[in-house]
Design a protein around this motif. Structure first.
Motif, PDB file in Angstrom:
ATOM      1  N   GLN A   6       0.824  -1.209   0.000  1.00 61.62           N
ATOM      2  CA  GLN A   6       0.000   0.000   0.000  1.00 61.62           C
ATOM      3  C   GLN A   6       0.860   1.261   0.000  1.00 61.62           C
ATOM      4  O   GLN A   6       0.536   2.236  -0.679  1.00 61.62           O
ATOM      5  CB  GLN A   6      -0.962  -0.019   1.190  1.00 61.62           C
ATOM      6  CG  GLN A   6      -2.066  -1.050   1.015  1.00 61.62           C
ATOM      7  CD  GLN A   6      -3.163  -0.939   2.047  1.00 61.62           C
ATOM      8  OE1 GLN A   6      -3.425   0.144   2.591  1.00 61.62           O
ATOM      9  NE2 GLN A   6      -3.830  -2.054   2.334  1.00 61.62           N
ATOM     10  N   LEU A   7       1.951   1.264   0.738  1.00 59.83           N
ATOM     11  CA  LEU A   7       2.840   2.431   0.737  1.00 59.83           C
ATOM     12  C   LEU A   7       3.485   2.619  -0.629  1.00 59.83           C
ATOM     13  O   LEU A   7       3.591   3.755  -1.116  1.00 59.83           O
ATOM     14  CB  LEU A   7       3.900   2.306   1.832  1.00 59.83           C
ATOM     15  CG  LEU A   7       3.391   2.613   3.236  1.00 59.83           C
ATOM     16  CD1 LEU A   7       4.330   2.055   4.293  1.00 59.83           C
ATOM     17  CD2 LEU A   7       3.192   4.113   3.413  1.00 59.83           C
ATOM     18  N   GLU A   8       3.899   1.534  -1.284  1.00 60.53           N
ATOM     19  CA  GLU A   8       4.458   1.653  -2.639  1.00 60.53           C
ATOM     20  C   GLU A   8       3.431   2.242  -3.595  1.00 60.53           C
ATOM     21  O   GLU A   8       3.756   3.098  -4.429  1.00 60.53           O
ATOM     22  CB  GLU A   8       4.945   0.293  -3.138  1.00 60.53           C
ATOM     23  CG  GLU A   8       6.226  -0.160  -2.467  1.00 60.53           C
ATOM     24  CD  GLU A   8       6.623  -1.599  -2.813  1.00 60.53           C
ATOM     25  OE1 GLU A   8       5.838  -2.323  -3.493  1.00 60.53           O
ATOM     26  OE2 GLU A   8       7.725  -2.009  -2.384  1.00 60.53           O
ATOM     27  N   GLU A   9       2.179   1.804  -3.485  1.00 59.19           N
ATOM     28  CA  GLU A   9       1.116   2.364  -4.327  1.00 59.19           C
ATOM     29  C   GLU A   9       0.918   3.852  -4.035  1.00 59.19           C
ATOM     30  O   GLU A   9       0.740   4.655  -4.948  1.00 59.19           O
ATOM     31  CB  GLU A   9      -0.189   1.600  -4.105  1.00 59.19           C
ATOM     32  CG  GLU A   9      -0.188   0.197  -4.653  1.00 59.19           C
ATOM     33  CD  GLU A   9      -1.427  -0.601  -4.295  1.00 59.19           C
ATOM     34  OE1 GLU A   9      -1.542  -1.722  -4.796  1.00 59.19           O
ATOM     35  OE2 GLU A   9      -2.279  -0.112  -3.508  1.00 59.19           O
ATOM     36  N   TYR A  10       0.936   4.219  -2.769  1.00 55.78           N
ATOM     37  CA  TYR A  10       0.791   5.627  -2.383  1.00 55.78           C
ATOM     38  C   TYR A  10       1.921   6.463  -2.985  1.00 55.78           C
ATOM     39  O   TYR A  10       1.675   7.493  -3.613  1.00 55.78           O
ATOM     40  CB  TYR A  10       0.768   5.752  -0.860  1.00 55.78           C
ATOM     41  CG  TYR A  10       0.832   7.178  -0.359  1.00 55.78           C
ATOM     42  CD1 TYR A  10      -0.280   8.009  -0.417  1.00 55.78           C
ATOM     43  CD2 TYR A  10       2.009   7.699   0.171  1.00 55.78           C
ATOM     44  CE1 TYR A  10      -0.221   9.318   0.039  1.00 55.78           C
ATOM     45  CE2 TYR A  10       2.075   9.000   0.636  1.00 55.78           C
ATOM     46  CZ  TYR A  10       0.948   9.805   0.560  1.00 55.78           C
ATOM     47  OH  TYR A  10       1.021  11.108   1.003  1.00 55.78           O
ATOM     48  N   PHE A  11       3.155   6.025  -2.804  1.00 57.26           N
ATOM     49  CA  PHE A  11       4.297   6.793  -3.304  1.00 57.26           C
ATOM     50  C   PHE A  11       4.338   6.850  -4.829  1.00 57.26           C
ATOM     51  O   PHE A  11       4.925   7.767  -5.392  1.00 57.26           O
ATOM     52  CB  PHE A  11       5.615   6.249  -2.737  1.00 57.26           C
ATOM     53  CG  PHE A  11       5.820   6.579  -1.283  1.00 57.26           C
ATOM     54  CD1 PHE A  11       5.837   7.889  -0.838  1.00 57.26           C
ATOM     55  CD2 PHE A  11       5.996   5.574  -0.346  1.00 57.26           C
ATOM     56  CE1 PHE A  11       6.017   8.211   0.499  1.00 57.26           C
ATOM     57  CE2 PHE A  11       6.194   5.874   0.998  1.00 57.26           C
ATOM     58  CZ  PHE A  11       6.193   7.197   1.418  1.00 57.26           C
ATOM     59  N   SER A  12       3.699   5.912  -5.502  1.00 55.18           N
ATOM     60  CA  SER A  12       3.673   5.945  -6.970  1.00 55.18           C
ATOM     61  C   SER A  12       2.429   6.663  -7.492  1.00 55.18           C
ATOM     62  O   SER A  12       2.203   6.718  -8.703  1.00 55.18           O
ATOM     63  CB  SER A  12       3.742   4.523  -7.545  1.00 55.18           C
ATOM     64  OG  SER A  12       2.553   3.821  -7.257  1.00 55.18           O
ATOM     65  N   GLY A  13       1.615   7.221  -6.581  1.00 58.51           N
ATOM     66  CA  GLY A  13       0.442   7.983  -6.988  1.00 58.51           C
ATOM     67  C   GLY A  13      -0.784   7.138  -7.301  1.00 58.51           C
ATOM     68  O   GLY A  13      -1.768   7.650  -7.834  1.00 58.51           O
ATOM     69  N   GLN A  14      -0.765   5.857  -6.960  1.00 57.44           N
ATOM     70  CA  GLN A  14      -1.883   4.961  -7.268  1.00 57.44           C
ATOM     71  C   GLN A  14      -2.831   4.747  -6.098  1.00 57.44           C
ATOM     72  O   GLN A  14      -3.847   4.079  -6.252  1.00 57.44           O
ATOM     73  CB  GLN A  14      -1.341   3.605  -7.720  1.00 57.44           C
ATOM     74  CG  GLN A  14      -0.490   3.688  -8.958  1.00 57.44           C
ATOM     75  CD  GLN A  14       0.208   2.361  -9.238  1.00 57.44           C
ATOM     76  OE1 GLN A  14       0.080   1.393  -8.491  1.00 57.44           O
ATOM     77  NE2 GLN A  14       0.960   2.321 -10.313  1.00 57.44           N
ATOM     78  N   ARG A  15      -2.509   5.252  -4.928  1.00 52.45           N
ATOM     79  CA  ARG A  15      -3.350   5.040  -3.747  1.00 52.45           C
ATOM     80  C   ARG A  15      -3.551   6.362  -3.031  1.00 52.45           C
ATOM     81  O   ARG A  15      -2.613   7.134  -2.853  1.00 52.45           O
ATOM     82  CB  ARG A  15      -2.704   4.022  -2.807  1.00 52.45           C
ATOM     83  CG  ARG A  15      -3.462   3.829  -1.493  1.00 52.45           C
ATOM     84  CD  ARG A  15      -2.886   2.711  -0.665  1.00 52.45           C
ATOM     85  NE  ARG A  15      -3.170   1.419  -1.252  1.00 52.45           N
ATOM     86  CZ  ARG A  15      -4.309   0.742  -1.032  1.00 52.45           C
ATOM     87  NH1 ARG A  15      -5.244   1.246  -0.252  1.00 52.45           N
ATOM     88  NH2 ARG A  15      -4.489  -0.432  -1.597  1.00 52.45           N
ATOM     89  N   ARG A  16      -4.785   6.595  -2.572  1.00 50.94           N
ATOM     90  CA  ARG A  16      -5.106   7.824  -1.849  1.00 50.94           C
ATOM     91  C   ARG A  16      -5.470   7.589  -0.394  1.00 50.94           C
ATOM     92  O   ARG A  16      -5.421   8.508   0.414  1.00 50.94           O
ATOM     93  CB  ARG A  16      -6.257   8.557  -2.551  1.00 50.94           C
ATOM     94  CG  ARG A  16      -5.813   9.093  -3.893  1.00 50.94           C
ATOM     95  CD  ARG A  16      -6.950   9.725  -4.637  1.00 50.94           C
ATOM     96  NE  ARG A  16      -6.440  10.364  -5.832  1.00 50.94           N
ATOM     97  CZ  ARG A  16      -6.587  11.643  -6.106  1.00 50.94           C
ATOM     98  NH1 ARG A  16      -7.256  12.424  -5.288  1.00 50.94           N
ATOM     99  NH2 ARG A  16      -6.085  12.140  -7.208  1.00 50.94           N
TER     100      ARG A  16
END
Length: 166
Positions: free
Chosen positions: A45-55
């Motif tokens: 989830q953190l990787e998704e957040y840092f790549s702009g895919q998770r809010r």
């Protein structure tokens, strides 16, 4: 207590868990490499957040704090991605509109930054205010979310020169 270090654009982050719930996220490498599903999911989830895919995050968390602190941290979870609010606004959201300093202190004691987005609280004048992880990290997180940070006001310089006669 389990712990694991994950890597991020902000440097290493150490996650801590008890009873399969996150209890802390600390900036820095504090060792520990427990391989449990919770840490793998947090890393994803953190990787998704840092790549702009998770809010938003959907992880089991149990931050330790007073009832008031937990109320403030719950309100932080409701601040939309990329839409910071002021400490005063946060105080109003937890029904203590005149206690914005106490709300600021509770915000600063958030043991799970990023996942509980305390970085989304800024000063009333639009400047960053404080952040337990440092202002550069706060700026990075807000800009990652698309918020344009205001520069800090310049401090007045003292006039030099002249003399004092004795």
């Amino acid at each position: 207590m389990e712990q694991a270090v994950i890597h991020s654009p902000l440097g290493p982050l150490t996650l801590f868990a008890e009873d399969n719930r996150l209890i802390a996220l600390v900036f820095g490498n504090y060792g520990g490499y427990d391989d449990i599903p919770l840490f793998r999911e947090a890393q994803r989830q953190l990787e998704e957040y840092f790549s702009g895919q998770r809010r938003t995050f959907s992880l089991p968390m149990n931050p330790e704090g007073t009832d008031f602190q937990r109320r403030v941290w719950g309100a932080l979870m409701e601040i939309p991605y990329g839409a910071p609010i002021s400490y005063r606004d946060l105080a109003a959201r937890v029904d203590v509109p005149k206690a914005f300093q106490a709300v600021g202190q509770a915000n600063g004691k958030n043991p799970i930054p990023i996942l509980i987005p305390c970085h989304r609280v800024i000063a009333a004048n639009g400047t960053l205010g404080g952040y337990s992880g440092g202002l550069e990290r706060k700026r990075f997180l807000l800009e990652l979310e698309g918020y344009v940070c205001k520069p800090a006001p310049k401090k007045p310089r003292l006039q030099t020169g002249g003399s004092i006669g004795f």
